[in-house]
Design an enzyme around this catalytic site. Structure first.
Site, PDB file in Angstrom:
ATOM      1  N   ARG A   8     -10.815   9.931   2.100  1.00  0.00           N
ATOM      2  CA  ARG A   8     -10.704  10.586   3.405  1.00  0.00           C
ATOM      3  C   ARG A   8     -11.889  11.510   3.640  1.00  0.00           C
ATOM      4  O   ARG A   8     -12.347  11.652   4.771  1.00  0.00           O
ATOM      5  CB  ARG A   8      -9.348  11.294   3.518  1.00  0.00           C
TER       6      ARG A   8
ATOM      7  N   LYS B 169       1.168  10.090   5.598  1.00  0.00           N
ATOM      8  CA  LYS B 169       1.323   8.700   6.055  1.00  0.00           C
ATOM      9  C   LYS B 169       2.607   8.063   5.535  1.00  0.00           C
ATOM     10  O   LYS B 169       2.711   6.846   5.453  1.00  0.00           O
ATOM     11  CB  LYS B 169       0.082   7.905   5.631  1.00  0.00           C
TER      12      LYS B 169
ATOM     13  N   SER C 267     -10.314   5.607  -4.395  1.00  0.00           N
ATOM     14  CA  SER C 267     -11.279   6.697  -4.535  1.00  0.00           C
ATOM     15  C   SER C 267     -10.868   7.731  -5.585  1.00  0.00           C
ATOM     16  O   SER C 267     -11.703   8.210  -6.347  1.00  0.00           O
ATOM     17  CB  SER C 267     -11.472   7.372  -3.179  1.00  0.00           C
TER      18      SER C 267
ATOM     19  N   LYS D  42       0.856  -1.188   0.000  1.00  0.00           N
ATOM     20  CA  LYS D  42       0.000   0.000   0.000  1.00  0.00           C
ATOM     21  C   LYS D  42       0.890   1.235   0.000  1.00  0.00           C
ATOM     22  O   LYS D  42       1.707   1.419   0.898  1.00  0.00           O
ATOM     23  CB  LYS D  42      -0.900  -0.019   1.229  1.00  0.00           C
TER      24      LYS D  42
ATOM     25  N   TYR E 120     -15.316   0.971  -6.502  1.00  0.00           N
ATOM     26  CA  TYR E 120     -16.577   1.664  -6.215  1.00  0.00           C
ATOM     27  C   TYR E 120     -17.556   1.517  -7.374  1.00  0.00           C
ATOM     28  O   TYR E 120     -18.724   1.845  -7.245  1.00  0.00           O
ATOM     29  CB  TYR E 120     -16.296   3.142  -5.911  1.00  0.00           C
TER      30      TYR E 120
ATOM     31  N   GLU F 119       7.457  -6.704   0.988  1.00  0.00           N
ATOM     32  CA  GLU F 119       6.267  -6.550   1.841  1.00  0.00           C
ATOM     33  C   GLU F 119       5.301  -7.722   1.651  1.00  0.00           C
ATOM     34  O   GLU F 119       4.763  -8.262   2.617  1.00  0.00           O
ATOM     35  CB  GLU F 119       5.535  -5.237   1.500  1.00  0.00           C
TER      36      GLU F 119
ATOM     37  N   LYS G 247      -2.267  -1.453  -3.788  1.00  0.00           N
ATOM     38  CA  LYS G 247      -3.116  -0.267  -3.697  1.00  0.00           C
ATOM     39  C   LYS G 247      -2.268   0.992  -3.754  1.00  0.00           C
ATOM     40  O   LYS G 247      -1.256   1.047  -3.053  1.00  0.00           O
ATOM     41  CB  LYS G 247      -3.859  -0.335  -2.363  1.00  0.00           C
TER      42      LYS G 247
HETATM   43  C1  PBG Z   1      -7.080   3.620   5.581  1.00  0.00           C
HETATM   44  C2  PBG Z   1      -7.559   3.311   4.224  1.00  0.00           C
HETATM   45  C3  PBG Z   1      -7.445   4.190   3.163  1.00  0.00           C
HETATM   46  C4  PBG Z   1      -8.065   3.595   2.084  1.00  0.00           C
HETATM   47  C5  PBG Z   1      -8.536   2.344   2.495  1.00  0.00           C
HETATM   48  N1  PBG Z   1      -8.202   2.171   3.828  1.00  0.00           N
HETATM   49  C6  PBG Z   1      -6.907   5.582   3.093  1.00  0.00           C
HETATM   50  C7  PBG Z   1      -5.604   5.895   3.638  1.00  0.00           C
HETATM   51  O1  PBG Z   1      -4.729   5.046   3.801  1.00  0.00           O
HETATM   52  O2  PBG Z   1      -5.438   7.072   3.948  1.00  0.00           O
HETATM   53  C8  PBG Z   1      -8.167   4.263   0.763  1.00  0.00           C
HETATM   54  C9  PBG Z   1      -9.209   3.801  -0.149  1.00  0.00           C
HETATM   55  C10 PBG Z   1      -9.523   4.721  -1.244  1.00  0.00           C
HETATM   56  O3  PBG Z   1      -8.905   5.781  -1.466  1.00  0.00           O
HETATM   57  O4  PBG Z   1     -10.467   4.397  -1.974  1.00  0.00           O
HETATM   58  N2  PBG Z   1      -6.629   2.675   6.399  1.00  0.00           N
END
Ligand code: PBG
Length: 351
Positions: free
Chosen positions: A228, A241, A298, A218, A337, A257, A272
C-alpha cells in the site's frame, strides 16, 4: 532388522559409553543425503525460472527509479525504466510480469475513474512493454484501489463497498487493459461474480484469448502493508478490507471461492498471501488440479529483506527456500518481488 532391535542394540551398546554405540538399521534416511549428487538425485521439487512472476510498480515520469522504504531493494519505475528492467527480466527467462501503478493522487477520485482511462499509467506501460519485450507475458491487475481516493478496491456507498456496481466498473477496467495489450487480466478485488462478468465482457469485445488469473482466495491480511505504501494507498485507505477479502481463520471457504472462479472461467487461480497460507495452496492445488499460483506478498518480502539486511539470516538462501516451499505445497508458480534476484541466482547455479 526392526526398529525395536535397533533400540535394544543401542541401549546395550550405550553401557560402554556413547562412542561405542552400534546401531544396526535397515532404514537410514541419511544415506540419500550423503553427497550433493545423491541429494540431487532424490530431490522431489525444483524451483525454475519458469515459476516466477515479477510484480512491477509503476510511476509517472521519465528515468525514475524510486525506492520504497518498506520494501528495501524494490523500486517504482517510470515506463521507460520499467521497460528496460523488464527486458533484463525477459533475458533471464522470467515468463511474466504483473503491473501495479502508483497513480498521481490528483487523478484519484471516489469512482476510481482513472482505471477506465485508455491513457492511464498501466495502459501506457502495457503498450510500451508489449512493443519492446513482446515475448514476456503482461499481467494487469483489476481492482480500483490504485485509483480511488478512499483506497478501496470497489465503490463506496456510505460505509458499504457495493458489489454489483463495482463489478460493472471492473469489467470496463478489464477491457480497457486488454485493449492496451494485457495478456492476462488478474482480478484482485474479491467482489462476487466478477470472474464470470469479466469473462463475458472480454469475449464480447473479441478478447477470447486474454487469460484470467483470479486472485481467488485472497485474505484480508496485515502482510499487504508495504504494497500500500508502494502504490500510495497507505494514506488514503479508509477502514479495512474485511467485508470483501477473506477471513484468515477460514480454509473451506477458500475452496468455495476457487470453485466459483473456476466455474466462471478463471484460467489460473491464486492464493494470497503466500507463506502463511501454504496449507491453502496445498488444498486448492490438490482439490482442483487447476494451475495454482501463490503470491509472496510485500510484507513477506519485507520480513526476509529486513532480516537479511540486519545479518540475521542469509537473504539469498532464505529467499530461495521460501520460493521452493511454494512448489512443494503444489503451486505451479509464484508472484514474488524476488523474481529477478532469484532468476540471477538460478542462472548462475549458485544454489
Ligand atoms: C489490491 C492489491 C493488493 C495487493 C495486490 N493487489 C493489496 C490489497 O488488497 O490491499 C497486495 C500485494 C502485496 O502486498 O504485495 N487490489
Amino acid at each position: 532388522m526392526v526398529a525395536s532391535d535397533a533400540r535394544a542394540s543401542a541401549a546395550f551398546s550405550s553401557r560402554d559409553g556413547p562412542h561405542n554405540v552400534r546401531l544396526t538399521l535397515a532404514q537410514r534416511p541419511r544415506r540419500n543425503r550423503k553427497a550433493e549428487w545423491a541429494r540431487r538425485l532424490v530431490r522431489e521439487h525444483t524451483l525454475l525460472v519458469d515459476d516466477l512472476i515479477w510484480p512491477v510498480f509503476l510511476v509517472d515520469g521519465v528515468g525514475k527509479h524510486e525506492p520504497i522504504a518498506s520494501m528495501p531493494g524494490v523500486l517504482r519505475y517510470s515506463i521507460d525504466a520499467a521497460t528496460a528492467a523488464i527486458k533484463h527480466a525477459a533475458a533471464l527467462g522470467i515468463p511474466a510480469v504483473a503491473l501495479f501503478p502508483n497513480t498521481d493522487p490528483a487523478l484519484r477520485d471516489a469512482q476510481g475513474s482513472e482505471a477506465l482511462n485508455p491513457q492511464n499509467l498501466v495502459c501506457r506501460a502495457c503498450r510500451a512493454i508489449k512493443a519492446a519485450v513482446p515475448d514476456i507475458g503482461v499481467i494487469a491487475d483489476v481492482a480500483l484501489d490504485p485509483y480511488t481516493s478512499h483506497g478501496h478496491d470497489g465503490l463506496l456507498e456510505g460505509d458499504e463497498i457495493v458489489n454489483d456496481e463495482t463489478v460493472a466498473t471492473l469489467i470496463e477496467q478489464a477491457v480497457n487493459q486488454a485493449r492496451a495489450g494485457a495478456d492476462v487480466i488478474a482480478p484482485s478485488d474479491m467482489m462476487d461474480g466478477r470472474i464470470g462478468a469479466i469473462r463475458a465482457e472480454l469475449d464480447a469485445h473479441g478478447f477470447e484469448n486474454v487469460q484470467i488469473m483470479s486472485y481467488a482466495a485472497k485474505y484480508a491480511s496485515a502482510f499487504y502493508g508495504p504494497f500500500r505504501e508502494a502504490i500510495g494507498a497507505d494514506k488514503t485507505l479508509r477502514g479495512d478490507k474485511r467485508t470483501y477479502q477473506m477471513d484468515p481463520a477460514n480454509s473451506n471457504e477458500a475452496l468455495r471461492e476457487v470453485a466459483l472462479d473456476l466455474e466462471q472461467g478463471a484460467d489460473m487461480v491464486m492464493v494470497k498471501p503466500g507463506m502463511p497460507y501454504l496449507d491453502i495452496v496445498r488444498r486448492v492445488a490438490e482439490t482442483f488440479g487447476a494451475p495454482t499460483f501463490a503470491y509472496q506478498v510485500s510484507g513477506e518480502y519485507a520480513m526476509i529483506a529486513a532480516a537479511a539486511a540486519n545479518g540475521w539470516i542469509d537473504g539469498d538462501r532464505a529467499m530461495l527456500e521460501s520460493l521452493l516451499a511454494f512448489k512443494r505445497a503444489g503451486a505451479v508458480g509464484v508472484l514474488t518481488y524476488f523474481a529477478v534476484r532469484a532468476a540471477e541466482l538460478l542462472r548462475d547455479g549458485k544454489y
